[in-house]
Scaffold this motif. Structure first.
Motif, PDB file in Angstrom:
ATOM      1  N   MET A  35      38.026  47.593  29.319  1.00 39.36           N
ATOM      2  CA  MET A  35      37.656  48.004  27.966  1.00 39.36           C
ATOM      3  C   MET A  35      36.359  48.806  27.956  1.00 39.36           C
ATOM      4  O   MET A  35      36.039  49.446  26.971  1.00 39.36           O
ATOM      5  N   GLN A  36      35.616  48.713  29.028  1.00 39.12           N
ATOM      6  CA  GLN A  36      34.348  49.430  29.076  1.00 39.12           C
ATOM      7  C   GLN A  36      34.378  50.609  30.025  1.00 39.12           C
ATOM      8  O   GLN A  36      33.347  50.996  30.578  1.00 39.12           O
ATOM      9  N   LEU A  37      35.529  51.162  30.226  1.00 42.42           N
ATOM     10  CA  LEU A  37      35.675  52.388  31.020  1.00 42.42           C
ATOM     11  C   LEU A  37      35.169  52.248  32.438  1.00 42.42           C
ATOM     12  O   LEU A  37      34.556  53.148  32.988  1.00 42.42           O
ATOM     13  N   ARG A  38      35.327  51.084  33.030  1.00 43.08           N
ATOM     14  CA  ARG A  38      34.918  50.953  34.420  1.00 43.08           C
ATOM     15  C   ARG A  38      35.927  50.054  35.116  1.00 43.08           C
ATOM     16  O   ARG A  38      36.659  49.323  34.455  1.00 43.08           O
ATOM     17  N   PRO A  39      35.999  50.125  36.433  1.00 46.69           N
ATOM     18  CA  PRO A  39      37.073  49.396  37.114  1.00 46.69           C
ATOM     19  C   PRO A  39      36.871  47.888  37.194  1.00 46.69           C
ATOM     20  O   PRO A  39      37.815  47.158  37.419  1.00 46.69           O
ATOM     21  N   GLY A  40      35.661  47.411  37.035  1.00 51.66           N
ATOM     22  CA  GLY A  40      35.449  45.986  37.257  1.00 51.66           C
ATOM     23  C   GLY A  40      35.362  45.714  38.742  1.00 51.66           C
ATOM     24  O   GLY A  40      35.356  46.630  39.551  1.00 51.66           O
ATOM     25  N   PRO A  41      35.288  44.447  39.146  1.00 49.64           N
ATOM     26  CA  PRO A  41      35.120  44.157  40.572  1.00 49.64           C
ATOM     27  C   PRO A  41      36.316  44.674  41.368  1.00 49.64           C
ATOM     28  O   PRO A  41      37.454  44.426  40.992  1.00 49.64           O
ATOM     29  N   ASN A  42      36.054  45.397  42.440  1.00 45.90           N
ATOM     30  CA  ASN A  42      37.174  45.903  43.233  1.00 45.90           C
ATOM     31  C   ASN A  42      36.816  46.043  44.709  1.00 45.90           C
ATOM     32  O   ASN A  42      37.436  46.775  45.436  1.00 45.90           O
ATOM     33  N   ARG A  43      35.781  45.338  45.135  1.00 44.65           N
ATOM     34  CA  ARG A  43      35.355  45.519  46.513  1.00 44.65           C
ATOM     35  C   ARG A  43      35.851  44.405  47.446  1.00 44.65           C
ATOM     36  O   ARG A  43      36.113  44.641  48.605  1.00 44.65           O
ATOM     37  N   HIS A  44      35.958  43.193  46.928  1.00 40.95           N
ATOM     38  CA  HIS A  44      36.325  42.082  47.796  1.00 40.95           C
ATOM     39  C   HIS A  44      37.807  41.768  47.647  1.00 40.95           C
ATOM     40  O   HIS A  44      38.239  41.270  46.618  1.00 40.95           O
ATOM     41  N   PRO A  46      42.002  42.853  47.823  1.00 47.53           N
ATOM     42  CA  PRO A  46      42.740  43.796  46.993  1.00 47.53           C
ATOM     43  C   PRO A  46      42.504  43.461  45.526  1.00 47.53           C
ATOM     44  O   PRO A  46      42.533  42.287  45.130  1.00 47.53           O
ATOM     45  N   TRP A  47      42.231  44.487  44.732  1.00 45.33           N
ATOM     46  CA  TRP A  47      42.038  44.321  43.289  1.00 45.33           C
ATOM     47  C   TRP A  47      40.872  43.376  42.998  1.00 45.33           C
ATOM     48  O   TRP A  47      40.810  42.724  41.975  1.00 45.33           O
ATOM     49  N   GLY A  48      39.975  43.254  43.935  1.00 43.69           N
ATOM     50  CA  GLY A  48      38.797  42.403  43.723  1.00 43.69           C
ATOM     51  C   GLY A  48      39.101  40.928  43.643  1.00 43.69           C
ATOM     52  O   GLY A  48      38.331  40.158  43.063  1.00 43.69           O
ATOM     53  N   LEU A  49      40.206  40.507  44.265  1.00 44.13           N
ATOM     54  CA  LEU A  49      40.657  39.125  44.091  1.00 44.13           C
ATOM     55  C   LEU A  49      39.652  38.102  44.621  1.00 44.13           C
ATOM     56  O   LEU A  49      39.597  36.981  44.138  1.00 44.13           O
ATOM     57  N   PHE A  50      38.881  38.475  45.627  1.00 43.34           N
ATOM     58  CA  PHE A  50      37.982  37.478  46.224  1.00 43.34           C
ATOM     59  C   PHE A  50      36.558  37.580  45.695  1.00 43.34           C
ATOM     60  O   PHE A  50      35.661  36.922  46.199  1.00 43.34           O
ATOM     61  N   GLN A  51      36.366  38.405  44.688  1.00 47.20           N
ATOM     62  CA  GLN A  51      35.019  38.615  44.158  1.00 47.20           C
ATOM     63  C   GLN A  51      34.370  37.303  43.732  1.00 47.20           C
ATOM     64  O   GLN A  51      33.253  36.983  44.124  1.00 47.20           O
TER      65      GLN A  51
END
Lengths: 319, 159, 370, 164
Positions: A35-44, A46-51
């Protein structure tokens, strides 16, 4: 043997819930990110699942700081007082027709009563930190909790009148036999429940006790590491529990078209309900303390009482 | 038009005390400027500038302190929101024990700006409600914007 | 019961606090959540720009003005250069003035965008911040293309500007203006009509016309209280007299009015940028004597030059003694003057409103502390 | 030993310890927490007895409301300077001792001489209590409701007057 089964059930629920909290946080960050035009966590992962897992690990490895001027014993015990009741709520939830803990015949009362203890931990934590911001946050917290506990409880009464029981499972069975979920006949109660549950959970737009821009996180300003994690855990556990209660009371619990098992429907409805919160978090600014109190006492409580009266009339009229 | 304004201001200020208060009146980059010594710069004069029907210099924009080795000056920049005109008022004060009447009782905008001048140039403003250092530490020695200020680079950790 | 004594609590807000936007400290005396007295404490970021100026050549001080109000550095650049130019009494090439206006107005929009985002962050809405920064980013890209820097531009020169616009830049700016106009309109749908937002802003932090004038407040704060002062209109500098634009004012004087004034101002700025881009003439971009950076020796004299920055009236009082270094540079920093009102404004209000009021003043600490 | 007995012993221990700490501890904040623990243990005992409704009311009223009220009062006052010292006067100590011992004796006597009926089932179920309250005790129930409302309004009036 029974005792062993109960313990096993409790452990499984605890584990599930820890996982649930982990992904609830990820879900929140992803939703708000989108909703805020950014991807959110995506480094840990796939799809940031381990963030969140990485975040929790980081918190666990951090130093456990206790301020010198804090009331040490209370400071240490407060996160536990906050977390334990939030977890105790799960004892009386029914996730499916056959998956449930204690089949209490006063289920609703138990849920709402136990839930109110969480606040005690929050207050003690804020107070014992010996920090002015925490103290202000705690004072706000008490006022807010006292104000919103009432509409929360009152909003449920309509359903109790209709069903004639306080048992959570019977409420769902009633919805099954009546062929209608309570969200439709009790819509007013549903709205009151949503709003006051947000306030009870200190979520935006009612996150005044922890308002980071003025009170610097309020009650948990001084907490770090593991104890801070406990507070976060308590918050999300409680949030999931409130969503589960709403699912059972208003959205027909595990009921749904047959092609999916009951508990999947249950989880889906919970996710939907939580999505609503996240949506509000991303959209609304924070309300003001005075307005918040006024809103509870002058709008929500009268509405809830109106709902009770109307429901009682209908019940008598329909026999 | 601005020349007329300058004459009017000079006359009105001189009339207040019936003597030659304004030591110099000139146009500075097309705007009137009057120069007067600190002992003639009173609240009455400032009040007259603010309240006089034809002048109405109600907006005190900027106060500047300048150190000219032989004397010090405080320059007030006025603006009138009513008549849309400007004025420089230059107040000269001796370098030893510099002191200029504070405008804080009349213009609250003078509050911080005078404090800053006091802090950086050491000019005293009698009549100010709270004349303390504003930018530097309370125990700072000297006033950095004075021309004879020696920067102690060692103490500041620069050397 | 009447002799029950309540004690006030001293709360130090800052110098490190998320809502003070830098190292600003408010010493609050609070009774519960009501503020009994507020004392602003500043100077944590004081770098002595005015002192530094006395040791530099005239041209060397330009980068330091960038660091006053780092959100709106172009106007700072401009007002310093303009003051020295006035001492010289130079004619500045038209094209240079147009480029200055374009960059200043774009920068004003960027500054207001940052204000819009951070203000809403202060009152608890996180998303607008990211929307504002998305739009600010495109402006910074444009400014980066022309000046080579994103925040501390150091673009204006005494006598003109440093670089001419690169190929196709003007067209790109026009594109950006179009895009920004749509996006800023979106802000109204996102925030302005929101009930909670309105309840937190309408009637909060009211400033009367008399207060504004007496405290010397300027910029959007003054205009939101019905004081129609905008240097661009009252004393048009540069080429502002050639453009058609309005100065938005409102009468209410509350936080909500300041909010609306700033939003309207963004549209007006875009209007100016558009006109300037369409009418920009060809020609020199700097006065021929301005190119000799080391040789700048303005004649003896002193002048106060003002310009309208995004925070209010920024002014430079320059005193020259005919040598190659300034005798005295006084910077009239709008945030420094505006922040003084806090002592008066916060008394009797609550902590909850404090953040909203303080945010609405839009101060930048680089500028407060000089 | 059945599970019920084990839980009874644990809960009783917590309740007694909590009650003792409530009197023995010095800082008021610690007292409040031990009080909360005692209350919770007592509600646990109600649950063990099958009186779920009373148990949950115990939690809601005593832990959820009374304790939080105490914490609230503690936060609003300068609690750190107030210390509960032992009363130095001997007579006061003696009176305290005598009255508490006699109260204990009275309670034990009452419990021992009580004739408990051998009934099964939901003694404290919500339905049974509801029927009693709205049936047999209806007038008293409404009366107390009026009294509480009057007290509430009175409190608001007093607070208002003080605020003015």
């Amino acid at each position: 043997m029974d005792l062993l089964l109960w313990t096993a059930y409790a452990v499984i629920i605890l584990m599930l819930m820890l996982g649930g909290v982990t992904f609830a946080i990820l879900f929140e960050r992803k939703v708000i990110g989108a909703m805020q035009l950014r991807p959110g966590p995506n480094r840990h992962g796939p799809w940031g699942l381990f963030q969140t897992i990485a975040d929790v690990l980081k918190l666990l490895l951090k130093e456990d700081i206790i301020p010198a001027a804090a009331d040490k014993k209370i400071f240490l015990i407060a996160p536990v007082i906050a977390f334990a009741p939030a977890f105790a709520i799960y004892a009386a939830l029914a996730f499916d027709e056959n998956i449930y803990g204690a089949d209490l015949n006063i289920g609703i009362l138990y849920l709402l009563g136990v839930a109110s203890i969480t606040m005690l931990g929050v207050l003690m934590g804020g107070w014992s930190s010996n920090n002015k911001y925490s103290l202000l946050g705690s004072i706000r917290g008490v006022a807010q909790m006292v104000s919103y506990e009432l509409p929360l409880v009152l909003s449920v009464v309509g359903i109790v009148i209709l069903v004639g029981s306080l048992n959570m499972r019977e409420i769902v069975f009633f919805q099954e036999s009546a062929g209608i979920w309570f969200i439709i006949p009790q819509f007013l109660a549903f709205v009151v429940y949503i709003i006051s549950s947000i306030a009870e959970l200190n979520r935006a737009p009612f996150d005044l006790p922890e308002a980071e821009s003025e009170l610097v996180s309020g009650f948990h300003t001084e907490y770090s590491g593991f104890r801070f994690a406990f507070f976060m855990l308590a918050e999300y556990t409680y949030a999931i529990a409130i969503a589960a209660i709403a699912t059972m009371l208003f959205l027909g619990g595990w009921l749904g078209p047959a092609f999916l098992p009951g508990f999947v429907w249950f989880a889906l409805k919970m996710v939907l309900f939580m999505f609503l919160w996240f949506w509000l978090t991303a959209t609304l600014p924070r309300a003001r303390v005075g307005d918040l109190m006024n809103y509870s006492w002058k709008v929500l409580i009268p509405l809830a009482i109106l709902n009770i009266v109307a429901t009682a009339f209908i019940k008598v009229w329909m026999g | 038009m601005n020349e007329e304004l300058l004459d009017m201001i000079t006359n009105k200020i001189n009339q207040l005390t019936d003597e030659e208060t304004v030591t110099e009146a000139k146009m500075n980059f097309h705007k009137p400027m009057i120069i007067l010594p600190a002992d003639k710069w009173t609240l009455t004069a400032a009040k007259m500038l603010r309240d006089d029907e034809d002048l109405r210099f109600d907006f005190l924009t900027c106060i500047t302190g300048v150190d000219y080795e032989e004397h010090m000056e405080v320059v007030y920049n006025f603006y009138s929101t009513v008549h849309d005109h400007y004025l420089y008022v230059k107040v000269t004060t001796p370098r030893e024990e510099p002191s200029v009447q504070s405008l804080d009782p009349l213009f609250k905008s003078a509050d911080y700006m005078e404090r800053e001048i006091y802090d950086l140039l050491g000019i005293d403003f009698p009549g100010h409600w709270n004349l303390r250092r504003i930018m530097l530490d309370d125990d700072w020695e000297g006033h950095p914007l004075r021309k004879d200020y020696i920067t102690d680079k060692k103490a500041m950790g620069l050397d | 019961m009447s002799d029950l004594k309540t004690e006030t609590m001293t709360l130090n807000m800052g110098p490190q606090h998320p809502s003070t936007h830098g190292v600003f400290r408010l010493q609050l005396e609070v009774d519960g959540e009501t503020i009994v007295r507020a004392t602003p404490v500043m100077g944590y970021l004081h770098r002595g720009s005015e002192k530094l100026a006395e040791g530099f050549l005239y041209s060397q001080f330009i980068p330091y003005t960038d660091r006053l109000d780092y959100m709106n550095a172009m106007t700072n650049n401009y007002v310093y250069c303009a003051a020295i130019e006035e001492l010289f009494d130079w004619e500045i090439p038209e094209r240079a003035e147009y480029l200055r206006v374009i960059t200043m107005e774009l920068n004003r929009v960027a500054s207001h965008l940052v204000w819009w985002g951070t203000y809403l962050l202060d009152i608890g809405a996180m998303s607008p911040f990211l929307y504002a920064f998305r739009d600010r980013e495109t402006i910074l890209d444009r400014l980066n293309e022309i000046s080579g820097a994103r925040m501390t531009f150091n673009y204006h020169r005494i006598g003109g500007v440093k670089w001419d616009a690169p190929e196709g830049w003007i067209e790109q700016v026009l594109e950006t203006v179009k895009e920004l106009r749509e996006n800023i309109q979106e802000f109204h749908t996102l925030v302005t009509g929101n009930e909670i937002f309105q309840s937190r802003t309408i009637g909060v932090g009211k400033l009367t016309k008399e207060q504004v004038i007496n405290w010397g407040l300027s910029g959007p704060i003054a205009r939101a209280s019905g004081v129609d002062i905008d240097v661009r209109k009252t004393e048009p500098y540069s080429v502002y007299d050639q453009f058609d634009f309005n100065v938005p004012t409102r009468e209410e004087g509350d936080v909500y009015a300041r909010y609306l004034v700033r939003i309207d101002e963004m549209f007006e700025s875009l209007k100016i940028v558009e006109q300037a881009c369409n009418n920009i003439p060809d020609g020199e971009i700097i006065h021929k004597k301005g190119k000799k950076l080391m040789m700048l020796k303005p004649p003896e004299g002193e002048v106060y030059t003002r310009a309208e920055a995004s925070k209010g009236e920024i002014g430079v009082y320059a005193v020259s003694n005919g040598k190659n270094k300034p005798h005295r540079i006084k910077l009239r920093r709008p945030s420094f003057v505006n922040v003084a009102i806090l002592q008066d404004l916060l008394e009797g209000d609550s902590i909850q409103n404090l953040v909203s009021i303080f945010g609405s003043l839009d101060v930048v600490l680089g500028e407060v502390d000089g | 030993m059945t599970a019920q007995e084990i839980f009874f012993i644990i809960l009783a221990l917590i309740a007694v310890t909590g009650a003792l700490l409530l009197v023995l501890l010095k800082p008021i904040s610690h007292r409040v927490v031990s009080m909360a623990f005692a209350f919770m243990a007592i509600s646990g005992l109600y649950f063990l007895l099958g009186a779920e409704f009373i148990g949950i009311v115990q939690i809601m009223v005593y832990v959820g409301a009374i304790t939080i009220l105490f914490v609230f009062g503690m936060m609003m006052t300068e609690h750190r300077t107030i210390v509960f010292e032992r009363d130095p006067r001997l007579s006061h100590q003696a009176i305290g001792l005598i009255s508490s011992v006699s109260l204990l004796g009275l309670l034990i006597f009452g419990i021992l001489s009580m004739d408990l009926p051998q009934t099964e089932g939901y003694v404290g179920s919500a339905e049974a209590i509801g029927l009693e309250l709205y049936g047999y005790f209806f007038v008293a129930f409404i009366g107390s409701a009026f009294l509480l409302t009057a007290a509430l309004i009175g409190a608001i009036v007093v607070a208002r007057k003080e605020a003015d």
